[in-house]
Design an enzyme around this catalytic site. Sequence first.
Site, PDB file in Angstrom:
ATOM      1  CG  ASP A 109       0.897   6.939  -1.521  1.00 62.26           C
ATOM      2  OD1 ASP A 109       1.645   7.384  -0.629  1.00 62.26           O
ATOM      3  OD2 ASP A 109       1.192   5.982  -2.262  1.00 62.26           O
ATOM      4  CG  ASP A 216       5.832   9.215   0.448  1.00 62.29           C
ATOM      5  OD1 ASP A 216       6.207   8.154  -0.061  1.00 62.29           O
ATOM      6  OD2 ASP A 216       6.397  10.302   0.241  1.00 62.29           O
ATOM      7  CD  GLU A 275       8.375   4.913   1.715  1.00 58.93           C
ATOM      8  OE1 GLU A 275       8.930   4.527   0.689  1.00 58.93           O
ATOM      9  OE2 GLU A 275       8.211   6.113   1.982  1.00 58.93           O
ATOM     10  CG  HIS A 352       5.534   3.139  -6.184  1.00 58.78           C
ATOM     11  ND1 HIS A 352       5.218   2.708  -4.921  1.00 58.78           N
ATOM     12  CD2 HIS A 352       6.028   4.379  -6.047  1.00 58.78           C
ATOM     13  CE1 HIS A 352       5.510   3.665  -4.054  1.00 58.78           C
ATOM     14  NE2 HIS A 352       6.007   4.692  -4.710  1.00 58.78           N
ATOM     15  CG  ASP A 353       9.426   3.658  -4.439  1.00 61.33           C
ATOM     16  OD1 ASP A 353       9.158   4.375  -5.412  1.00 61.33           O
ATOM     17  OD2 ASP A 353       9.165   3.960  -3.262  1.00 61.33           O
TER      18      ASP A 353
HETATM   19  O1  TEU Z   1       9.845   6.729  -1.222  1.00 61.64           O
HETATM   20  C1  TEU Z   1      10.609   6.954  -0.072  1.00 61.64           C
HETATM   21  C2  TEU Z   1      12.021   6.703  -0.154  1.00 61.64           C
HETATM   22  O2  TEU Z   1      12.686   7.097   0.760  1.00 61.64           O
HETATM   23  C3  TEU Z   1      12.743   6.216  -1.333  1.00 61.64           C
HETATM   24  O3  TEU Z   1      14.094   6.213  -0.973  1.00 61.64           O
HETATM   25  C4  TEU Z   1      12.436   4.876  -1.781  1.00 61.64           C
HETATM   26  O4  TEU Z   1      12.716   3.943  -0.789  1.00 61.64           O
HETATM   27  C5  TEU Z   1      13.329   4.676  -2.970  1.00 61.64           C
HETATM   28  O5  TEU Z   1      12.971   5.583  -3.930  1.00 61.64           O
HETATM   29  C6  TEU Z   1      13.306   3.320  -3.542  1.00 61.64           C
HETATM   30  O6  TEU Z   1      14.105   3.315  -4.648  1.00 61.64           O
HETATM   31  C7  TEU Z   1       8.613   7.390  -1.307  1.00 61.64           C
HETATM   32  C8  TEU Z   1       7.867   6.959  -2.534  1.00 61.64           C
HETATM   33  O7  TEU Z   1       7.568   5.600  -2.428  1.00 61.64           O
HETATM   34  C9  TEU Z   1       8.676   7.295  -3.746  1.00 61.64           C
HETATM   35  O8  TEU Z   1       8.072   6.851  -4.914  1.00 61.64           O
HETATM   36  C10 TEU Z   1       8.862   8.783  -3.772  1.00 61.64           C
HETATM   37  O9  TEU Z   1       9.744   9.121  -4.801  1.00 61.64           O
HETATM   38  C11 TEU Z   1       9.432   9.306  -2.453  1.00 61.64           C
HETATM   39  O10 TEU Z   1       8.748   8.788  -1.332  1.00 61.64           O
HETATM   40  C12 TEU Z   1       9.299  10.789  -2.370  1.00 61.64           C
HETATM   41  O11 TEU Z   1       7.984  11.147  -2.119  1.00 61.64           O
END
Ligand code: TEU
Length: 582
Positions: A109, A216, A275, A352-353
């Site tokens: 990542d 990311d 992403e 994971h989000d």
């Molecule tokens: O997430 C990017 C992001 O913009 C978030 O809004 C994500 O879509 C949201 O948390 C979903 O609920 C990435 C990573 O995937 C996330 O785990 C990190 O917290 C974030 O970047 C910051 O690095």
Amino acid sequence: MSPHAQDTVPTGTNNWWKEATVYQVYPASFYDSNGDGWGDIPGVVEKVPYLHSLGIDVVWLSPMYDSPMHDMGYDVSNYEKVLPAYGTVKDVEDLVEACHQRGMKLILDLVVNHSSDEHAWFKESRSSKDNEKRDWYFWRPPRYDEAGNRMPPSNYRGYFAGSTWTWDETTQEYYLHLYAKEQPDLNWDNRATREAIYNSAVRFWLDKGVDGFRVDTVNKYSKHTDFPDAPITDPKSDIQPAIQMWCNGPRIHEFLREMYDESFAPYGDVMTVGELANTPNPKNVLEYVGASAKELSMVFHLDIGHIGMGPSLEEKYIFHPWKLTKMKSIVEKWQSFIEGTDGWTTAFCENHDNGRSVSRFGSDAPEFREISAKMLALMMVTMTGTLFIYQGQEIGMINAPRDWSIDEYKDIEGLGYYREAERRSASGDDPKRKERIMDGLRILARDHSRLPMQWDGSEHAGFTTGKPWMRAHDLSKEINVKKQENDPCSVLSFWKDVLRLRKKYRDLFIHGAFEVLDYENQETFCFVKSRDDRQALVVLNFTAASQPFTQAEKTVGKSLLVSNYDSSCLETLGPFEGRVYV
Ligand code: TEU
């Protein structure tokens, strides 16, 4: 299947990563090999044979870098070190080796929109206004209101419920952070910063043999650096949604092209999956993923993950009931946009989000859990693009029990929303907000996917012999790998079978053109995948009731390839039934 199916692929070069099945490992929660309650890299190495037997081609390891862990490693304090609880650089090299030995690949990542505030670069930057790294982050002087009160440089609301600006006493300026205040944004406009990122975060690991990166927050590196105020859309708040100030900014394509030329291309066909948030127009997405753009291999479109979320950042964790047409329009859009272009797409419904797909799109009621997990598996394996599976999805893991209190939730984002809601409810500004947010978190919180992987029915789901950093699911005795591994009817066995079918019918499933048949229907989702004169028909019942199969006449000339039911009658779809005809 035609032995030359790949020759008929219309979407440009058939790079190795296009047909790959990728499995996302969240290291904290995957497998703890030393009993300290945290998953670790040797634990992942131990499970590589399991992933291989599942049919995985690529392991994506979520951040394992050294970090104070305010955002579970998405706050990196040293790109060239591994979090001690996870292991060492050598352990990651061993994981590369273990994957390569089985013909699999490993991607990491890449988290370079921001670093941790404990990164040496930021410590220097914050030390004085004339430090040589001052400009590696965004520092701005305060503003003052009419009464002389100090105010941040702009009115932006960050992702984690608070301003994007934090005041720094030492040098009497604010610094920018789109996420937590412990995650200051790196200034990509500075060439020296970019060079340091390429060396430390990218080349360092490609030199160790990793095969690519999940990138990311890939479209947020170029900001509108005059930082104008965002329009006021939430009059009750002094911070306003401002995503347009940092997504798809003025220099983003210049930066990504440079990173490609200087850091990826010299290492061959490196896989990069970005992403991509807030890029609704497919034309703009192709600017990132067209092969000729030479930026990224593919991107995630986050729309599926946002189903059921509120429309704005402020409303994000307030659950909004949704209709199946919403899911269909999202799937159709991101399945079709590459047709006839040199771009590539992805298919995923968990990471994971987000909460677990069974709980969000199927049903986690005991009688429907397994059948709906299999129905969703059919939807995923028949989708065009590179397929991503999240750990535990293959056994049908579900959201944390509804009766768990907020104390079991650990995620900085969810807790930020909860605490803000507590304040707003207590102040009388929005008395019911706390309950509405808690309700939303029960479905949508990022925590649900971060519960320990359920390996067996022993204590803590067999994830650790110690005290797990996050509580294991109450149902882990019922839902676990060990129980499913030798059961031919389990969700796990089903995934293994359908992943093989995906490869066998790759021309249709991985590369086929997508068409929805029953767009207006809110109960069933029927679509066709086609290439040349060949067709697959996918039929999915998204409800817990039987439904008429309105497209039954489309099965003429096709035979049933796979279904999640043992037997059924043609005209009726059972609860959460899914079928694929070819
Ligand atoms: O997430 C990017 C992001 O913009 C978030 O809004 C994500 O879509 C949201 O948390 C979903 O609920 C990435 C990573 O995937 C996330 O785990 C990190 O917290 C974030 O970047 C910051 O690095």
